[in-house]
Write a protein that holds these residues in place. Structure first.
Motif, short mmCIF file in Angstrom:
data_model
loop_
_atom_site.label_atom_id
_atom_site.label_comp_id
_atom_site.label_asym_id
_atom_site.label_seq_id
_atom_site.Cartn_x
_atom_site.Cartn_y
_atom_site.Cartn_z
N UNK A 37 0.84 -1.21 0.00
CA UNK A 37 0.00 0.00 0.00
C UNK A 37 0.87 1.25 0.00
N UNK A 38 1.91 1.25 0.81
CA UNK A 38 2.79 2.43 0.87
C UNK A 38 3.47 2.67 -0.48
N UNK A 39 3.91 1.61 -1.13
CA UNK A 39 4.56 1.76 -2.43
C UNK A 39 3.57 2.28 -3.48
N UNK A 40 2.34 1.79 -3.42
CA UNK A 40 1.32 2.27 -4.34
C UNK A 40 1.05 3.75 -4.12
N UNK A 41 0.98 4.15 -2.86
CA UNK A 41 0.76 5.57 -2.54
C UNK A 41 1.90 6.44 -3.06
N UNK A 42 3.14 5.95 -2.94
CA UNK A 42 4.28 6.72 -3.44
C UNK A 42 4.25 6.81 -4.96
N UNK A 43 3.89 5.73 -5.63
CA UNK A 43 3.81 5.74 -7.08
C UNK A 43 2.81 6.78 -7.59
N UNK A 44 1.72 6.92 -6.88
CA UNK A 44 0.66 7.83 -7.31
C UNK A 44 0.76 9.20 -6.66
N UNK A 45 1.64 9.32 -5.66
CA UNK A 45 1.83 10.58 -4.93
C UNK A 45 0.53 11.05 -4.28
N UNK A 46 -0.16 10.10 -3.65
CA UNK A 46 -1.39 10.41 -2.91
C UNK A 46 -1.37 9.64 -1.59
N UNK A 47 -2.20 10.05 -0.66
CA UNK A 47 -2.39 9.32 0.59
C UNK A 47 -3.57 8.37 0.42
N UNK A 48 -3.35 7.09 0.69
CA UNK A 48 -4.40 6.09 0.49
C UNK A 48 -5.05 5.64 1.80
N UNK A 49 -4.29 5.67 2.89
CA UNK A 49 -4.81 5.28 4.20
C UNK A 49 -4.52 6.37 5.19
N UNK A 50 -5.43 6.55 6.15
CA UNK A 50 -5.23 7.54 7.21
C UNK A 50 -5.65 6.95 8.54
#
Length: 303
Positions: A37-50
């Motif tokens: 999940x963290x790698x996916x968030x970095x790839x897209x430059x968005x926050x996915x979980x909070x």
């Protein structure tokens, strides 16, 4: 380019509710799933979980991404069907699951004529509890599930699943053969308000249906006995220990001295059975053949 494997981890988190549950379903460690999940968030430059208390929740960006992910999965489903189907004749393995009554009265009886009609078709059946069917579909472990329509199901518009009505399954009042009501063609539920009642277990949706129907008829049932299986309920009724409501598809031993009475009036409960596939999955020739056989069988069995 988005890594689709990481996207599937995000979908699993949304489906199962926690990273731990998603990781277990995908045979990952929790740490590995979190890393995806963290790698996916970095790839897209968005926050996915909070953070949300002691847990986490999906962000608005994650929900927008999931809408695209569900559409991608549906297209992959269709692509696999197009590539693996050499002809329109049903062939290969089709994996089915259903709640116990659906397996006994619909899926199992449907399998024999399907196998006779389509020699290259291998039908595999799995009995499951209600919620498990959706998880197996989501994980790709089954192709079709027969479930009951309940408040806890995914909503009808859920893009991950294609849910459609199969049959209405009315409930009958089950009484001992020597009961005062046994000779009637039909009864109103309120006529059994003073009886002792036998109810299914708290995990069975039929228990909630029984309590709701009795409430709608204007009384609270005197619950004298509880049982896990319809076979046990039937034996309790046969021995004069009470009455029960049973869906018509529930198999009750025919040798027992019991009578099933159709219900009339407003407090006549019924449940709806659904067929459910992954989005796009109904177009597979094997699944389509099963659906046709189930629809024909449901008309006669639940009548």
């Amino acid at each position: 380019m988005i890594d689709l494997r990481r996207l599937r981890v995000l979908r699993a988190v949304a489906h199962y509710g926690t990273i731990t549950a998603a990781a277990e379903a995908m045979h990952f460690t929790t740490s590995a799933a979190s890393q995806q999940i963290r790698q996916l968030a970095r790839e897209l430059d968005v926050t996915l979980l909070e953070p949300h208390g002691r847990r986490v929740r999906l962000t608005p960006a994650a929900h927008r991404l999931l809408a695209h992910a569900d559409a991608i999965e549906a297209r992959w489903e269709q692509a696999e069907i197009d590539l693996r189907t050499a002809s329109d004749e049903p062939a290969g393995t089709v994996r089915l699951c259903g709640i116990p009554t659906a397996v006994a009265m619909l899926l199992a009886p449907a399998a024999r004529p399907l196998r006779a009609r389509y020699p290259r078709l291998d039908v595999r059946i799995r009995e499951v509890e209600q919620e498990v069917g959706y998880n197996l579909l989501f994980d790709g472990e089954v192709d079709l599930a027969v479930v009951e329509a309940t408040w806890s199901n995914p909503p009808p518009g859920d893009p991950r699943f294609d849910q459609r009505p199969l049959a209405d399954d009315p409930f009958d009042l089950v009484v001992p053969a020597d009961h005062a009501l046994a000779g009637r063609d039909a009864v109103e539920l309120v006529e059994a308000e003073r009886e002792d009642w036998i109810l299914p277990s708290v995990t069975c949706t039929c228990r909630r249906v029984t309590l709701a129907a009795c409430g709608a008829a204007g009384f609270t049932p005197n619950v004298a006995h509880n049982a896990l299986e319809w076979n046990a309920i039937a034996h309790l009724v046969a021995n004069g220990l009470g009455v029960a409501l049973a869906p018509r598809l529930a198999y009750l031993p025919t040798h027992l001295p019991i009578v099933r009475l159709p219900l009339t009036g407003r407090a006549s409960p019924s449940r709806k059975l659904l067929t459910c596939t992954r989005a796009g999955g109904r177009e597979h020739p094997a699944v389509a053949a099963v659906l046709t056989e189930l629809s024909e069988r449901a008309v006669t069995v639940a009548a």
